[in-house]
Design a protein around this motif. Structure first.
Motif, PDB file in Angstrom:
ATOM      1  N   SER A  50       4.538   8.261  -4.040  1.00 62.66           N
ATOM      2  CA  SER A  50       4.412   7.004  -5.191  1.00 62.66           C
ATOM      3  C   SER A  50       5.886   6.792  -5.693  1.00 62.66           C
ATOM      4  O   SER A  50       5.933   5.970  -6.671  1.00 62.66           O
ATOM      5  CB  SER A  50       3.460   7.573  -6.359  1.00 62.66           C
ATOM      6  N   ARG A  52       7.971   8.511  -7.279  1.00 63.13           N
ATOM      7  CA  ARG A  52       8.386   9.134  -8.771  1.00 63.13           C
ATOM      8  C   ARG A  52       9.699   9.769  -8.388  1.00 63.13           C
ATOM      9  O   ARG A  52      10.751   9.640  -9.299  1.00 63.13           O
ATOM     10  CB  ARG A  52       7.316   9.979  -9.081  1.00 63.13           C
ATOM     11  N   PRO A  72       8.494   3.081  -7.912  1.00 62.39           N
ATOM     12  CA  PRO A  72       6.920   3.191  -8.091  1.00 62.39           C
ATOM     13  C   PRO A  72       6.276   2.018  -8.282  1.00 62.39           C
ATOM     14  O   PRO A  72       5.130   1.730  -7.568  1.00 62.39           O
ATOM     15  CB  PRO A  72       6.855   3.931  -9.408  1.00 62.39           C
ATOM     16  N   HIS A  73       6.646   0.861  -8.988  1.00 63.66           N
ATOM     17  CA  HIS A  73       5.962  -0.381  -9.085  1.00 63.66           C
ATOM     18  C   HIS A  73       6.016  -1.253  -7.789  1.00 63.66           C
ATOM     19  O   HIS A  73       5.043  -1.747  -7.407  1.00 63.66           O
ATOM     20  CB  HIS A  73       6.456  -1.058 -10.283  1.00 63.66           C
ATOM     21  N   ALA A  76       3.163   0.487  -5.698  1.00 64.69           N
ATOM     22  CA  ALA A  76       1.871   0.187  -6.235  1.00 64.69           C
ATOM     23  C   ALA A  76       1.764  -1.292  -5.816  1.00 64.69           C
ATOM     24  O   ALA A  76       0.294  -1.510  -5.201  1.00 64.69           O
ATOM     25  CB  ALA A  76       1.954   0.304  -7.765  1.00 64.69           C
ATOM     26  N   LEU A 105      -0.966  -6.144 -11.708  1.00 69.88           N
ATOM     27  CA  LEU A 105      -0.392  -6.568 -10.490  1.00 69.88           C
ATOM     28  C   LEU A 105      -1.057  -7.856  -9.839  1.00 69.88           C
ATOM     29  O   LEU A 105      -0.677  -8.772  -9.196  1.00 69.88           O
ATOM     30  CB  LEU A 105      -0.493  -5.556  -9.397  1.00 69.88           C
TER      31      LEU A 105
END
Lengths: 256, 287, 326
Positions: A50, A52, A72-73, A76, A105
């Protein structure tokens, strides 16, 4: 092309090696279990996927695209979304607003739109709320929509965590101990939910300690110990694996 | 050469006093997770307690330092129990607001009661000596020795006494400490008292070396915060090192370049430290 | 949709009433110049506190806020004294310069977290102030900048000279209402939801796809732009500014307004700034006791009214309900 693929993945923190050269692939549409004793590197693997924490060496690909090194974004936005082992919510928000925030998103957002409350923004907002209601109905929290998230029961909070992740419209979900701290009724509900999520076409990888859950739910299971993969296969094959038995006897639980 | 020695010696004694103030502040933050903005006011009140004791009433100097420390210890403990205890566990902003209110009340009353003229505390020792061309007054030596002694005493107290252990335990992890039967309420006011008393003693020293005025607290707060940020919130060693660094910067850059540049530079350094080592040189990550 | 809290329901009646009251206030005080001065001060403080609250929606408080107000003020003042351009230009130039610096500083500043953010922003505020003081030739040092004339509005058929205090009151009221409206709108929208999500749980916000760092920089920049405009208005009202006008105390008082007013709605900072500015002015007569009393009021309101003034309506409602049940 694999749904998720790790090649030679290494994660080190200071002098501690949490994952030492892991190779792993997950195929589209499966429910994959990730098990192993405490400290085996399961959550670290999720943290790596992810974005992190940065990976020390090796790479992770999601649908052929290299995601190690991404934020992370961004990950995602690629469609790979995770949940957390501990209850992680926007606690002061209402249940509905939690899911709406998760839908970020996929809802058109602009600062001018926010300021001037343009028609597009209002439509996007209404769409986001409608989608959030759908998701809440899907996970079974529809009736609790207006409650503040912090007042929910533990089981419902875990469900809400998954609802937030679903609001990001993932193609693959990483669930970190979805049944942790649940009683058997809640657990059963969660298992049912995970199956239904898969039916909507979302690939799932989950960490779980409860062997009954893992064996009953997963198509394939990967077993980690000390940051290495020691077994990989169907639940039956893993159950029969001598190395797995040893790893678990050396720690806390029997393989059911 | 002798100039550098002079600057070094001045910087050292200044740094030790800064460290005293900052250690008090960092202790309070470490144990209670509050920003005590009125810490400098404790420093100011400590200096004035000694002034009235020694200069006005003519009572012995060292007894005055002890009196000042004791008085401010009690004041700190009372403030903690009355004002800060009800805010325990709430957002840090609330305790910050209360300590801002304290700054207004204490410095305002100080100006009203003590007057706004500059005063001096007569020194207990006189004379001095030359070391390699640098003049060093006995007063400065005694004061530095007292500062070092106090820092060592505090360190020993935190390391080796039961209460000291409890203080460290609460700073480390309040919940676990409470579960182990440590009465955190008691530790809170003790730590607040000790921290305030350290500032008071530093005030006595600084007041003797320089001069005292009711508005001196604010600058002390600023210096203490600069040091604590450099060293890391909650770290006693960090406060000592940070104090010495700031003392040297103050002494060297102020005499060689200019005071304004010294201040701007130290703020830039602090900003950079926070950006690249967000928890200070010796600190931990408080979230 | 309107039943949910996605778009917080505006309490139109209260806001409208407040604006109406502000509009007729000069007449109510009999056009007393001192009272109008208080009104202008209130306006500035409301804008300062509300824009600080906007940064708070991210979960942090910036002690550099008054510093950015100073950047706007100095930019606008210098545009007038050095280039001869009136405030109508200075206002926008002040906002732009403030925005530019805010964006540049936010990039490193937003790497810090929680209590360290307070400290780092404090260092930023001090550096801004001390730069004004240090570059004497450009900024006028500790003496500051003098003779910052208020503007004149020439509409052809009508000329308004804002050296007139009543005219300036309405000018300030306009810009402050605009500021509050912008912040209110942003907060009640998707943007506000995103910022509060970061406030609530940064980790989760990041993992649901929100570019947290970018949002933080944007929010900080918008807030500093707004306060830059207010700084310019402040400069042309006072006609004199110095580094001391924008020191840490100004940011701290804005924080106090927030805390006494309440932290969760935009009504909080507005209520806090209005009431505390009035208290402060009322205490002016007490001379030396002014700061002491202000400190007492501050501590008492934090301890006795947790949650701030914004919780007062709910408290009253509760009281009524209890009484009616009896």
């Amino acid at each position: 092309m694999h749904e998720l693929e790790a090649r030679g993945l290494q994660m080190k923190f200071g002098g501690v090696t949490a994952i030492a050269g892991l190779d792993l692939t997950v195929e589209e549409g499966e429910i994959r279990g990730l098990i192993g004793p405490n400290g085996a590197g399961k959550t670290t693997f999720f943290n790596a996927c992810s974005g992190r924490y940065p990976v020390t060496a090796g790479e992770i690909r999601y649908r052929g695209q290299k995601i190690s090194g991404m934020k992370p974004h961004q990950i995602a936005a690629e469609g790979l979304v995770r949940t957390f082992q501990h209850v992680t919510l926007f606690k002061q928000f209402s249940v509905l607003k939690n899911v709406v925030a998760g839908n970020y998103l996929h809802s058109r957002h602009s600062y001018w739109g926010s300021l001037l409350r343009t028609r597009k923004t209002r439509e996007a907002e209404a769409g986001s709320v409608a989608r959030a209601r759908e998701i809440l109905d899907f996970v079974g929290l529809g009736a609790l929509m207006d409650q503040q998230a912090s007042t929910l029961a533990h089981g419902h909070q875990k469900m809400l965590g998954i609802a937030i992740a679903l609001a990001a419209e993932p193609k693959m979900l990483l669930l970190d101990e979805p049944c942790a701290g649940m009683n058997s009724d809640e657990s059963r509900e969660m298992i049912h939910l995970v199956r239904r999520i898969r039916e909507t076409g979302i690939t799932i990888m989950l960490i779980e300690h409860d062997m009954k859950v893992v064996m009953g739910l997963c198509d394939r299971i990967t077993v980690l110990n000390f940051g290495n993969e020691i077994a990989d296969g169907t639940p039956e094959a893993v159950r029969a694996n001598a190395q797995v038995r040893e790893a678990y006897l050396g720690s806390q639980a029997h393989v059911a | 050469m002798s100039d550098f020695l002079q600057m070094g010696l001045t910087g050292l004694s200044l740094g030790l006093m800064y460290a005293l103030i900052a250690i008090g502040l960092t202790l309070i933050f470490g144990v209670m997770r509050i920003i005590q903005y009125a810490h400098g006011e404790m420093f100011m009140l400590g200096a004035f307690a000694l002034y009235y004791w020694h200069a006005e009433l003519g009572l012995p100097y060292w007894a005055g330092v002890a009196f000042s420390a004791g008085l401010i210890f009690c004041l700190g403990a009372v403030l903690q129990v009355v004002l800060f205890k009800p805010l325990q566990g709430k957002n840090i902003l609330y305790s910050l607001a209360v300590s801002l209110g304290l700054v207004l009340i204490i410095s305002g009353s100080g100006q009203l009661l003590f007057g706004t003229t500059t005063k001096g505390i007569p020194s207990a020792v006189s004379g001095g000596m030359l070391i390699g061309g640098a003049y060093l007054s006995y007063e400065r030596i005694v004061i530095s020795a007292v500062s070092i002694g106090l820092i060592i005493a505090l360190w020993a107290f935190l390391r080796h006494s039961v209460t000291g252990f409890a203080i460290r335990a609460v700073a480390e992890d309040p919940q676990t400490a409470a579960l182990q039967g440590i009465r955190t309420d008691r530790i809170h006011w003790i730590a607040f008292g000790i921290g305030s008393a350290m500032a008071a003693i530093a005030g006595c020293m600084m007041g003797t070396l320089l001069s005292i005025v009711p508005t001196m607290g604010f600058l002390a707060t600023i210096k203490a915060f600069m040091i604590v940020i450099m060293g890391g919130l909650g770290s006693v060693i960090g406060a000592l090192v940070g104090g010495l660094i700031l003392g040297m910067i103050d002494s060297v850059i102020t005499t060689t370049i200019s005071g304004d540049i010294a201040i701007i530079l130290s703020f830039v350094v602090i900003f950079l430290i926070l950006v690249f080592r967000p928890s200070g040189l010796f600190g931990q990550n408080w979230d | 949709m309107d039943k949910s809290d996605i778009i917080a329901r505006p309490n139109r009646l209260v806001w409208g009433g407040l604006l109406a009251l502000a509009l007729v206030a000069p007449a109510l005080v009999g056009f007393d110049l001192y009272m109008i001065h208080v009104g202008i001060t209130i306006s500035f403080n409301v804008a300062l506190a509300t824009s600080l609250w906007m940064i708070w929606s991210l979960g942090v408080i910036s002690f550099a806020h008054a510093g950015f107000m100073g950047i706007g003020a100095y930019a606008s003042a210098l545009v007038l004294t050095k280039l001869g351009l009136s405030m109508w230009y200075g206002l926008w130039i002040g906002a732009a310069v403030s925005a530019l610096f805010a964006m540049l500083i936010a990039v490193p500043l937003m790497r810090t977290r929680a209590v360290y953010f307070f400290m780092a922003s404090w260092a930023v505020g001090e550096v801004i102030k001390r730069n004004f003081a240090y570059f004497k030739d450009f900024f006028g040092g500790w003496d500051g900048v003098f003779d910052i004339k208020p503007p004149v509005l020439d509409l052809g058929f009508l000329q308004i000279d804002f050296a007139n205090r009543i005219a300036y009151y309405y000018l300030a009221l306009f810009f402050v209402s605009l500021t509050v409206w912008i912040i209110y709108r942003m907060n009640a929208s998707r943007t506000g939801t995103i910022w509060w999500a970061i406030h609530e749980n940064e980790l989760l916000a990041q993992h649901t796809g929100i570019n947290v760092f970018r949002q933080k920089v944007v929010c900080f920049t918008i807030a500093c732009t707004l306060v830059g405009v207010i700084g310019a208005l402040y400069a042309h009202y006072q006609t004199y500014i110095s580094p001391k006008s924008f020191d840490i105390w100004k940011s701290e008082f804005a924080l106090v307004h927030l805390i006494v007013g309440g932290l969760t709605t935009v009504g909080g900072p507005v209520a806090g700034a209005i009431s505390l500015t009035m208290v402060d002015e009322a205490l002016r007569a007490t001379g030396y006791f002014r700061t002491i009393f202000f400190g007492v009021v501050l501590i008492a309101s934090v301890l006795l009214l947790p949650g701030g003034l914004e919780t007062v309506p709910a408290r009253i409602r509760k009281l009524f309900n209890r009484n009616s049940q009896k």
